[in-house]
Every structure is written in structure tokens, then in C-alpha cells.
Design a protein around this motif. Structure first.
Motif: not given
Ligand code: NDP
Length: 345
Positions: A269-290
Motif C-alpha cells: 500500500f505504500n512506497d517501501i524505499g528499497w532498490n531490490m525490486m528494480e533488480l527484479a524488473e517490477m513495473q512499480n518497484p517501490q511497491r510491487e514484489m513477488f
């Protein structure tokens, strides 16, 4: 503390990311160099739930890449070394992401408990498959009606039906959704027959026979890249839920009234403030994850320090309901078609 063990989607991608992160000593190396590279703790993060609880976690890259899948000993070493690192860092619950859990199960790593002077404690790890299965089911229930598919009249094909995630999805579909027909596809016939017996329902069929009949197709098998599919033979509308890894179905199913949804992905529901999902190529890497990663976070929020998803075909409806309720409570939601600009109509 929660942990996530992940890896890059390809060797080329891994080299690019290593260079971005400043790991120059391996960024320029060939596959042999990467085979010997140790796991890296890439990032630490603090996450606050919708309920206000804060937890801390770490992302560990196992330095495995799919090109290593055929190198049995390397793949085994990568997974076990990453698990050892997570345990040594004192992480309570770590999700095995991407191919990590499949390597663990298929290469029977349970018999490799001792890694140097560390005795791996299995209760510190989860495959995250219960949450993934629940999320895929919710994506199906929410998105099918949006494109005009009535679940009560729908035929649903599950490709990879006998897998850990696939069998849980079949269990949920038969018991919880009232779908008209379930088609079950996998290569080995014996596990399919056992599943059919357990469910007291479902039709065993082949991929070629299932696709033209299905209003909804749930893909929970890692399909070969070379697979060819004739989209003219698909029903329209048709909802394709791409639950496999890597997610590449949108390249294959382009056509009018074919909707491809990335399966097993959640949004916080909120921006997490991490970089790790940019590495996983999420469309909204601040919020999306597996969803499997989110399972470790949910278990940490709930202080449920146990290998919640473990082994094969153990996922019960009760466990899916528990993790689903906790997921919503802490601020996760399954991504839907409206979140995907790439939807093809
Ligand atoms: P399993 O290994 O338990 O199951 C795989 C299933 O696919 C089995 O039913 C297998 O049966 C079937 N299968 C494999 N190859 C084929 C094929 N060529 N044609 C038809 N069926 C096939 O895997 P999991 O359930 O753990 O994971 C399923 C997928 O989900 C994987 O791709 C995994 O990477 C992905 N995953 C995605 C996540 C996410 O996006 N959040 C999280 C976790 C996993 P058989 O061998 O008899 O064909």
C-alpha cells in the motif's frame, strides 16, 4: 527480521546489475567466475505494515543465474550458500525466490543440512508458495469478471496442475469458486491421476486440447521458451495468468481480447524505499514484489517464525486463507489488469 533470496533472470542481466551495484570484480567475469561467486547481501530495509508494525529485512542475491540450471552442483551450492548467509545474519524467516525453491525441492537439498560449520534450520525458510497460490486465485476471481468472464460458466485450465502452486490453485478452484470446469495439464500422468482422485474432480488433458476450451488459463509451470501457441485457437475473451518464472507469456499471447496478467505479483500500500525490486524488473518497484517474497514479510509481521510453505503439495485451503487474510491486513493486494499498461485488447 525477514529475508528474501533472489537471483537475476539471465547471466547478461546479472552482469549489468553487478556493474550497477559496484561489484566490478564479478561484473566482468565469465560464467565460470560467476559459478564460484559467493552470495551477496545487497540491501537492508525497514518496512511498515498498514497496521503500523515495523519490521526489518534483507535481500540476498544468490549469484545464481538460470544458465546454471544444468550445472547441478553449482545450482545446489548457490542455494545452500545463500541460505547459510541468511541464517548467519540471524534472519528469522527467509523466502526462497525465483528458481531457488525449485532447485531446493527438485535437487532434494533437505539432505544437505550441514553447510561448513552451519547446520541449516529449515524453520527459518519458506518457499512462499502458499501466498503465491492464494494471490493467483484472487487474481483469477477479481479479473475474470472484469473482462466479461462469468466464473460460474468458465472453463479454467491449470498448466502445471500437479506442482506445488498448481495443485493448491486446483484445490482452491474446485472448493472455493464454483467454476464450471477444471482442466489439469502436466507431463506425468500418475501425479495427475492422484490429484484428480484427491479433488474428486477435474479433467486430465493435454496443453493442445486445453487451450482452445479455456476461458482462463493459469500457467504455473516454467515453460520452454520455444513453445509455440496459435492464438487463433484461443477463446475470446481469454484471461491468461502468467504465474511461472520468468514471466514471458505477454510475448506469446498478443491478440485481440487476450488478456495477459502477471501472476503471483502483489502491490504494497505504500512506497517501501528499497532498490531490490528494480533488480527484479517490477513495473512499480517501490511497491510491487513477488508474492513468495511478500510471504516472508507477512510471516515476520505476524511473528509466525516457521517454514510455513515447505515440501511439495502440502498447501491446504486453511493455510491459503490464513496467509491471504494476513496479506490484506498488512497492506498487500494482488496486481490486476488495470495496473498493467501492457494489457492487450
Ligand atoms: P513445481 O516444480 O512444483 O511444479 C511444476 C509443474 O509444472 C508440475 O505440475 C510439472 O509437472 C509441470 N510442468 C513442468 N514442465 C511442464 C511442461 N513442459 N508442460 C506441462 N507441464 C509442465 O513448481 P512450483 O509449483 O513450485 O512453481 C511453478 C512455477 O511458478 C515455476 O515456474 C516457479 O518459478 C513459479 N513461481 C512464481 C512465483 C511468483 O511469481 N511469485 C513464486 C514461486 C514460484 P510435470 O513435471 O509432470 O510436467
Amino acid at each position: 527480521m525477514f529475508g528474501l533470496i533472489g537471483h537475476s533472470t539471465s547471466f547478461e542481466d546479472a552482469k549489468r546489475k553487478a556493474s550497477m551495484l559496484g561489484f566490478d570484480h564479478i561484473a566482468d567475469g565469465d560464467l565460470d567466475v560467476w559459478c564460484t561467486a559467493p552470495p551477496q547481501l545487497v540491501e537492508n530495509v525497514e518496512v511498515k505494515s498498514a497496521t503500523g508494525i515495523s519490521i526489518e529485512g534483507s535481500y540476498i542475491d544468490s549469484c545464481f543465474v538460470p544458465e546454471m540450471l544444468s550445472r547441478f552442483k553449482t545450482a545446489r551450492r548457490k542455494v545452500l550458500n545463500a541460505m547459510e548467509l541468511a541464517q548467519k545474519k540471524g534472519i528469522n524467516i527467509t523466502a526462497l525466490g525465483g528458481f531457488t525453491s525449485i532447485i531446493f525441492e527438485n535437487f532434494n537439498l533437505l539432505q544437505h543440512k550441514q553447510i561448513r560449520n552451519t547446520s541449516l534450520e529449515w524453520e527459518r525458510f519458506t518457499t512462499g508458495n502458499t501466498h503465491t497460490a492464494w494471490v493467483i486465485c484472487k487474481q483469477l476471481e477479481i479479473n475474470a469478471p472484469r473482462i466479461g468472464i462469468d466464473l460460474k460458466k468458465a472453463t479454467v485450465a491449470v498448466i502445471g496442475a500437479t506442482g506445488d502452486i498448481g495443485s493448491a490453485v486446483c484445490r482452491w478452484l474446485i472448493n472455493k469458486t464454483g467454476i464450471s470446469e477444471l482442466l489439469m495439464v502436466a507431463r506425468q500422468q500418475e501425479p495427475l491421476a492422484l490429484l484428480q482422485k484427491e479433488l474428486d474432480g477435474g479433467t486430465i488433458t493435454s496443453l493442445d486440447e486445453a487451450l482452445p476450451q479455456a476461458d482462463i488459463v493459469v500457467w504455473v509451470a516454467s515453460m520452454p521458451k520455444t513453445i509455440e501457441i496459435d492464438t487463433d485457437n484461443l477463446k475470446k475473451p481469454c484471461l491468461m495468468i502468467d504465474g511461472g518464472y520468468p514471466k514471458n507469456l505477454d510475448e506469446k499471447f498478443q491478440g485481440e481480447n487476450i488478456y495477459v496478467l502477471k501472476g503471483g505479483i502483489v502491490e504494497f500500500f505504500n512506497d517501501i524505499g528499497w532498490n531490490m525490486m528494480e533488480l527484479a524488473e517490477m513495473q512499480n518497484p517501490q511497491r510491487e514484489m513477488f508474492a513468495c517474497f511478500a510471504e516472508a514479510m507477512i510471516l515476520e509481521f505476524e511473528k509466525c517464525h516457521t517454514n510455513f510453505s515447505w515440501g511439495r503439495n502440502n498447501i491446504s485451503l486453511e493455510k491459503m486463507e490464513f496467509i491471504g487474510a494476513a496479506s490484506l491486513k498488512h497492506g498487500f493486494s494482488a496486481i490486476g489488469l488495470d495496473k498493467q499498461p501492457k494489457v492487450l485488447t
